[in-house]
Design a protein around this motif. Structure first.
Motif, PDB file in Angstrom:
ATOM      1  N   ASP A   4       0.833  -1.190   0.000  1.00 53.01           N
ATOM      2  CA  ASP A   4       0.000   0.000   0.000  1.00 53.01           C
ATOM      3  C   ASP A   4       0.868   1.242   0.000  1.00 53.01           C
ATOM      4  N   ALA A   5       0.348   2.291  -0.639  1.00 51.30           N
ATOM      5  CA  ALA A   5       1.106   3.527  -0.731  1.00 51.30           C
ATOM      6  C   ALA A   5       1.266   4.218   0.613  1.00 51.30           C
ATOM      7  N   CYS A 200      -9.115   7.760  -3.190  1.00 55.29           N
ATOM      8  CA  CYS A 200      -8.581   6.769  -2.250  1.00 55.29           C
ATOM      9  C   CYS A 200      -8.589   7.337  -0.833  1.00 55.29           C
ATOM     10  N   ASP A 203      -4.685   7.856   0.630  1.00 52.79           N
ATOM     11  CA  ASP A 203      -3.752   8.928   0.261  1.00 52.79           C
ATOM     12  C   ASP A 203      -4.447  10.112  -0.403  1.00 52.79           C
ATOM     13  N   ARG A 205      -5.900  10.427  -3.226  1.00 45.72           N
ATOM     14  CA  ARG A 205      -5.617  10.568  -4.653  1.00 45.72           C
ATOM     15  C   ARG A 205      -6.589   9.709  -5.434  1.00 45.72           C
ATOM     16  N   ASN A 265      -3.838  -1.372  -3.180  1.00 41.64           N
ATOM     17  CA  ASN A 265      -4.242  -0.471  -4.269  1.00 41.64           C
ATOM     18  C   ASN A 265      -3.414  -0.768  -5.514  1.00 41.64           C
ATOM     19  N   ARG A 268      -1.745   2.096  -7.503  1.00 44.50           N
ATOM     20  CA  ARG A 268      -0.454   2.580  -7.027  1.00 44.50           C
ATOM     21  C   ARG A 268       0.667   1.626  -7.457  1.00 44.50           C
ATOM     22  N   GLU A 271       1.438   2.462 -11.006  1.00 43.33           N
ATOM     23  CA  GLU A 271       2.161   3.733 -11.066  1.00 43.33           C
ATOM     24  C   GLU A 271       3.628   3.525 -10.716  1.00 43.33           C
TER      25      GLU A 271
END
Length: 545
Positions: A4-5, A200, A203, A205, A265, A268, A271
């Protein structure tokens, strides 16, 4: 290695005991709220309430409060007794809901002070019920108003087995895939498209994890973590979790599984991949350790049962290592397999050669040191971690023990239903006798000698009553019975049985067979142990010829 970010926002090292206890309280609160909602939206029949709903609820409550202080457990038990849920599930629907509301009110009381620590309630719900802990119906209490706890964005948020088996599988079909689609095939077509434009909660985003797109009830604080590979079929995963819930008597609507492909996620992840970024191993290790410790129960999906693909993936081995190294008191490890695999294993136990070596080979095939990873550096780090802590042998043994436990449960289930299958003609009496012998050999192979002696003794009686004493399986059975007696410290009884086996081997002309050679090796060792050195020498000389 997905992450997870927001992983750096909550260091595992700072996870306090009070926070862990609070998470347990919240898990219990959420379970009760979810159950009350289900009882109101889909009221069960009176029969289902008594035979299914209340037993499932009490079993879940019992395990969730298993680590709570005795006074709290007693309050929960009294609430269930007071409203007729216990001891015999005679409460009607209204009384059942009253009991749950009473427990909810206990949880709504102010948090304990430092002098009275927060309740260390566990989120594990599959602890076997104890007869002494069976959690009387007085005045009716008023149901308190409550607001369902929001778990969106929580790193421990999981998805209910009921949602997986219904709505997720429907989404898979809508995407033009079937139950045989593998996880890596449904990820771009089902998982990521679920929330590409949603905000989200982790974060703030665009792009949400699949789990955060779901309503409360379909998702909630995880009670279990699934350890698996993306190469497994989605249908097998869902079928296995449904089987697990049935075996553990869990409500599929209240069993929430943290599953990486759905709970991390994936936007992410993509990305990061586009930027050629990788998650540092130590960060992943810390994040995963936090989840394992917080959830407290890892369920490993093993398939095929005789040579699990699971053990051939480095990250699966890392997950098993992390869970096993914490100890059973902190993290339970269970094995589950798809129903088709479970049935195939059952067939191996009930058909084929009577002295089937397939089970023994399955337990010996666990070689984690042969596992592979898509990134060589991950393999090197994980292998180094294993070698400097538990070691490969210990981890192989842990995985083998999990498989062994599953096999033992299956053996006991077959034995419990053997007479019934014969009575309804689904198995012949001779087949039942041979099956009993096979199971005795399995117990022997996993060093359960007391149980092996019981089962082999039963097999001997079945062989006698089904006219199998003139078959080549008969002396082999006697030989193994003698070995079991020896292992159970009945040396005189073992020698008598060995004498019977030797006569049968000679009568049936089996003196030059491998089975007879193994017999003389075993009987020679028994006679040497008994002090009959001359007879022991005779046995070993026959073995050599």
């Amino acid at each position: 290695s997905h992450l997870d970010a927001d992983s750096t926002a909550h260091p595992f090292a700072l996870r306090s005991k009070e926070a862990m206890a609070s998470a347990g309280r919240e898990a219990l609160r959420q379970y009760i709220e979810t159950t009350l909602g289900r009882l109101e939206s889909s009221p069960p029949s009176a029969a289902d309430l008594r035979t299914k709903a209340m037993p499932s609820v009490t079993n879940s409550l019992r395990s969730m409060v298993s680590n709570a202080p005795a006074v709290f457990k007693e309050q929960v038990r009294e609430a269930l007794m007071r409203h007729g849920v216990l001891p015999d599930h005679q409460a009607d629907l209204a009384a059942c809901k009253e009991a749950l509301c009473s427990i909810l009110k206990l949880l709504m009381e102010p948090s304990p002070s430092k002098e009275a620590p927060a309740l260390p309630i566990t989120n594990r719900r599959d602890v076997a019920p104890s007869g002494e802990e069976e959690l009387a119906r007085p005045s009716k209490s008023t149901r308190p108003a409550f607001k369902r706890q929001c778990t969106k964005g929580d790193r421990l948020r999981g998805i209910s087995v009921e949602y997986l088996s219904t709505k997720l599988m429907a989404e898979v079909a809508d995407a033009g895939l079937d139950r045989f689609a593998k996880v890596y095939e449904i990820e771009p077509l089902v998982i990521r498209p679920k929330g590409p434009s949603g905000l989200c909660p982790r974060d703030r985003r665009d792009g949400m994890a699949y789990v955060d797109c779901l309503d409360e009830g379909d998702a909630g604080l995880a009670t279990h973590m699934l350890s698996y590979t993306w190469g497994y079929k989605i249908g097998d995963i869902v079928d296995s979790l449904e089987l697990f819930c049935r075996a553990q008597q869990l409500d599929p609507g209240a069993a929430f599984f943290w599953i990486c492909c759905l709970c991390i996620n994936q936007h992410r992840v993509k990305e990061a991949q586009a930027k050629k970024e990788t998650v540092p191993f130590e960060m992943f290790k810390e994040e995963f350790g936090y989840r394992v410790a917080s959830i407290g129960h890892v369920v490993a999906l093993m398939a095929p049962w005789h040579d699990p693909f699971y053990t051939k993936r480095v990250w699966c081995d890392f997950e098993m290592h992390t869970a096993a190294s914490m100890g059973e008191d902190k993290c339970k490890v269970s094995v589950v397999m798809p129903p088709a695999e479970a049935e195939d294993m059952r067939k191996a136990l009930t058909s084929g050669p009577i002295n089937n070596t397939k089970m023994w080979e399955a337990l010996q095939n666990v070689k984690i040191e042969h596992a592979e990873a898509s990134m060589p550096e991950d393999k090197e780090r994980i292998f180094d971690m294993i070698q400097t802590s538990t070691g490969f042998h210990a981890l192989n043994s842990n995985v083998a023990k999990c498989l062994q436990d599953w096999i033992m449960v299956t053996c006991e289930d077959i034995l419990a239903n053997l007479d019934e299958e014969v009575s309804r003609s689904s198995a012949s009496a001779q087949e039942a006798a041979r099956t009993c012998a096979r199971l005795g050999y399995v117990f022997r192979d996993v060093f359960k000698f007391d149980r092996a002696l019981q089962v082999l003794s039963r097999a001997v009686e079945l062989f006698k009553t089904t006219n199998l004493t003139e078959t080549k399986d008969w002396p082999v059975l006697l030989s193994n019975l003698g070995a079991a007696k020896r292992k159970c410290h009945d040396l005189p009884g073992a020698l008598v049985t060995y004498d019977r086996a030797e006569k049968v081997f000679k009568r049936l002309g089996m003196m030059k067979t491998t089975d007879c050679a193994m017999f003389y090796n075993s009987s020679g060792a028994a006679r040497r142990e008994h002090g009959d050195l001359v007879l022991a020498l005779d046995a070993f000389e026959i073995l050599c010829t």
